[in-house]
Write an enzyme that holds these catalytic residues in place. Sequence first.
Site, PDB file in Angstrom:
ATOM      1  N   SER A 186       0.864  -1.177   0.000  1.00  0.00           N
ATOM      2  CA  SER A 186       0.000   0.000   0.000  1.00  0.00           C
ATOM      3  C   SER A 186       0.899   1.225   0.000  1.00  0.00           C
ATOM      4  O   SER A 186       2.082   1.142   0.362  1.00  0.00           O
ATOM      5  CB  SER A 186      -0.883  -0.012   1.250  1.00  0.00           C
ATOM      6  OG  SER A 186      -1.490   1.242   1.472  1.00  0.00           O
ATOM      7  N   TYR A 199      -1.579  -0.879  10.556  1.00  0.00           N
ATOM      8  CA  TYR A 199      -1.710  -1.180   9.125  1.00  0.00           C
ATOM      9  C   TYR A 199      -0.429  -0.796   8.385  1.00  0.00           C
ATOM     10  O   TYR A 199       0.079  -1.562   7.572  1.00  0.00           O
ATOM     11  CB  TYR A 199      -2.907  -0.431   8.542  1.00  0.00           C
ATOM     12  CG  TYR A 199      -3.135  -0.685   7.070  1.00  0.00           C
ATOM     13  CD1 TYR A 199      -3.757  -1.855   6.636  1.00  0.00           C
ATOM     14  CD2 TYR A 199      -2.725   0.245   6.107  1.00  0.00           C
ATOM     15  CE1 TYR A 199      -3.964  -2.100   5.290  1.00  0.00           C
ATOM     16  CE2 TYR A 199      -2.930   0.006   4.758  1.00  0.00           C
ATOM     17  CZ  TYR A 199      -3.546  -1.164   4.351  1.00  0.00           C
ATOM     18  OH  TYR A 199      -3.743  -1.400   3.015  1.00  0.00           O
TER      19      TYR A 199
END
Length: 312
Positions: A186, A199
């Site tokens: 990401s 995350y």
Amino acid sequence: MAEPSDNFLTIIYNVLCLIVEIIYTIGKFWYLVIEGFLQVFTAQERSVKGDIVLVTGAGHGMGRQLAIQYADLGATVVCWDINEQLNLDTVKLIKSKGKKAYGYTVDVTNREKVLETGNKVLKDVGAVTILVNNAGIMPQHDLLKHTENEIRTIFEVNTLAHFWMFEAFLPKMIANNNGHIVALSSMAGMLGLRNLVPYCGSKFAVRGIQEALSEELRTSTKGKSQIKFTTVFPYMVDTGLCKSMSIRFEKLMPAVDPESAAASIISAQRKGIEELTIPRHLLHLNRVLRVFPNKASKVLADFLEAYVPSDK
């Protein structure tokens, strides 16, 4: 006993060998730099017809699009998802178009289940040649509002699952000296963002895992490994994974639709690109900003007002 002249000649010989090695290394370095730049514009997309592609998280969003598009290109697709019905829907959709697809209900955090189902895939379908580690979760709130279970689950799904997938499918790739591993990181795996501390940690780890494994295979085979790696760093993809994203100039950086994101990922894999951001320019922008002092980069971040709001 060696004569002084012999020692002198040995020193001269070693120095000359070192000079030659340095010249060779510099020449090879710049040759590969130029080759790398040229490949950006000239790399051809290899055919995936006949490949066996396994996609985790294939039941929805980008995983479903990846499965569909690989099948459209002639690959046999193996769909894994924890949600049996959504996964079955993806398989039915692919088969309705006359393409090949197999579905398995798997919790990728369960090592024993991954290994067991991996053996079943080998018997039912064959050796996986393209592995796409796509499954992921993204809770978004302050670090101290995360529960212990939530943090553990983030790392189990986003990070540890990669190791179980490697354990299931990498040995066959090594034996055949053929394969390609695609991992979804990401943009949060390139830069830290508030409300995404666990995350970000899990996605930063994915980048390191891919890079280290690629290097391990390269050095252990003395450069003969034909197993390739592609790590993908998407900006916000409109799949529901990221519940919201705030940015000052929203029209300049809109959310990416899953179909376009999947097409970019498949194209990068077929071209053998090692790192891809979506949109592509973010990779180069991040590299440039990393050159400058951290405080200077934060000025731009504050100007853009880009952040992920809390979901609590």
